[in-house]
Design a protein around this motif. Structure first.
Motif, PDB file in Angstrom:
ATOM      1  N   CYS A 106      -8.687  37.237  28.260  1.00  0.00           N
ATOM      2  CA  CYS A 106      -8.300  38.354  29.268  1.00  0.00           C
ATOM      3  C   CYS A 106      -7.135  38.900  28.420  1.00  0.00           C
ATOM      4  CB  CYS A 106      -7.762  37.783  31.421  1.00  0.00           C
ATOM      5  SG  CYS A 106      -9.100  37.064  31.739  1.00  0.00           S
ATOM      6  N   GLN A 107      -6.445  38.021  27.335  1.00  0.00           N
ATOM      7  CA  GLN A 107      -5.586  38.800  27.143  1.00  0.00           C
ATOM      8  C   GLN A 107      -4.309  39.620  28.024  1.00  0.00           C
ATOM      9  OE1 GLN A 107      -7.450  40.949  23.651  1.00  0.00           O
ATOM     10  NE2 GLN A 107      -8.311  39.436  22.922  1.00  0.00           N
ATOM     11  N   ASN A 108      -4.889  40.225  28.528  1.00  0.00           N
ATOM     12  CA  ASN A 108      -3.977  41.219  29.334  1.00  0.00           C
ATOM     13  C   ASN A 108      -2.769  40.343  30.479  1.00  0.00           C
ATOM     14  OD1 ASN A 108      -3.485  42.997  27.703  1.00  0.00           O
ATOM     15  ND2 ASN A 108      -4.565  44.028  28.279  1.00  0.00           N
ATOM     16  N   GLN A 109      -3.399  39.689  30.483  1.00  0.00           N
ATOM     17  CA  GLN A 109      -2.997  38.474  31.287  1.00  0.00           C
ATOM     18  C   GLN A 109      -2.767  37.182  31.998  1.00  0.00           C
ATOM     19  OE1 GLN A 109      -7.114  38.975  33.980  1.00  0.00           O
ATOM     20  NE2 GLN A 109      -6.381  39.885  35.799  1.00  0.00           N
ATOM     21  N   SER A 110      -1.994  37.051  32.482  1.00  0.00           N
ATOM     22  CA  SER A 110      -1.061  35.212  32.365  1.00  0.00           C
ATOM     23  C   SER A 110      -2.078  34.538  32.993  1.00  0.00           C
ATOM     24  CB  SER A 110      -0.222  34.857  33.454  1.00  0.00           C
ATOM     25  OG  SER A 110      -0.123  35.551  34.748  1.00  0.00           O
ATOM     26  N   LEU A 111      -1.628  33.278  32.806  1.00  0.00           N
ATOM     27  CA  LEU A 111      -2.907  32.306  33.436  1.00  0.00           C
ATOM     28  C   LEU A 111      -3.001  32.061  34.568  1.00  0.00           C
ATOM     29  CD1 LEU A 111      -2.383  29.148  31.279  1.00  0.00           C
ATOM     30  CD2 LEU A 111      -4.343  30.504  31.309  1.00  0.00           C
ATOM     31  N   ALA A 112      -1.752  32.768  35.021  1.00  0.00           N
ATOM     32  CA  ALA A 112      -1.673  32.665  36.990  1.00  0.00           C
ATOM     33  C   ALA A 112      -2.247  33.399  37.625  1.00  0.00           C
ATOM     34  CB  ALA A 112      -0.095  32.765  37.313  1.00  0.00           C
ATOM     35  N   ASP A 113      -2.831  34.456  36.800  1.00  0.00           N
ATOM     36  CA  ASP A 113      -3.278  36.274  37.281  1.00  0.00           C
ATOM     37  C   ASP A 113      -4.847  36.112  37.300  1.00  0.00           C
ATOM     38  OD1 ASP A 113      -0.832  36.558  38.470  1.00  0.00           O
ATOM     39  OD2 ASP A 113      -0.306  37.749  36.345  1.00  0.00           O
ATOM     40  N   SER A 114      -5.187  35.170  36.150  1.00  0.00           N
ATOM     41  CA  SER A 114      -6.667  35.742  35.301  1.00  0.00           C
ATOM     42  C   SER A 114      -7.206  34.551  36.437  1.00  0.00           C
ATOM     43  CB  SER A 114      -6.947  34.706  34.031  1.00  0.00           C
ATOM     44  OG  SER A 114      -7.641  35.170  33.777  1.00  0.00           O
ATOM     45  N   ASP A 115      -8.906  35.046  36.325  1.00  0.00           N
ATOM     46  CA  ASP A 115      -9.634  34.921  37.034  1.00  0.00           C
ATOM     47  C   ASP A 115     -10.918  33.718  35.880  1.00  0.00           C
ATOM     48  OD1 ASP A 115      -9.174  34.601  39.619  1.00  0.00           O
ATOM     49  OD2 ASP A 115     -10.065  37.033  39.954  1.00  0.00           O
ATOM     50  N   ALA A 116     -10.404  34.289  35.215  1.00  0.00           N
ATOM     51  CA  ALA A 116     -11.885  33.563  33.687  1.00  0.00           C
ATOM     52  C   ALA A 116     -12.154  32.504  33.712  1.00  0.00           C
ATOM     53  CB  ALA A 116     -11.227  34.075  32.374  1.00  0.00           C
TER      54      ALA A 116
END
Length: 143
Positions: free
Chosen positions: A49-59
């Motif tokens: 995602c590059q603009n999200q932290s691991l906590a925020d990402s749903d990838a």
């Protein structure tokens, strides 16, 4: 013709072989484990995602990395060891606050260099103008 049709059919079936992963919420064994996990997940960047932290990402890769981080915490690794492992695997990009090194000098000091370069250009333009020239007269008479 028959082999082309077979190849096309196989390509169409590839998405059916996609890996289905466990999307259940993570279960923490203690409050300390959860705090450590959340602190790490907030300071690490999702590599997709590059603009999200691991906590925020749903990838999917973020889901996998969150599970891997939790497992490393349970294995007794320190936060620094976990960060070092992820940097070795994905590079300094995975850190929101990468350290200052030869590879990150431009990242840290690039904006300052651009600002200094812009100031130098403005200074040169201002010095190149004649100072004693009178401003052009306004012939229109309209204010």
């Amino acid at each position: 013709m028959r082999s082309l049709l077979l190849a096309l059919l196989m390509l169409l079936c590839l998405p059916l072989q996609a890996q289905v992963t466990d999307r259940r919420p993570l279960q923490f064994q203690s409050e300390l484990e959860e705090r450590r996990f959340r602190a790490l997940a907030d300071e690490l960047r999702c590599v997709m995602c590059q603009n999200q932290s691991l906590a925020d990402s749903d990838a999917q890769i973020a889901v996998d990395l969150r599970r891997e981080i939790l497992q490393m915490i349970r294995d007794g690794r320190s936060d620094a060891e976990i960060r070092d492992f992820l940097v070795a695997r994905y590079g300094e990009f995975v850190l929101y606050r990468p350290g200052i090194s030869a590879a990150t000098l431009l990242l840290w000091f690039g904006p300052l260099l651009v600002l200094a370069g812009g100031g130098w250009i403005l200074w040169r333009v201002a010095r190149s103008r004649p100072r004693d020239a009178a401003p052009p007269a306004d012939d229109t008479g309209d204010w």
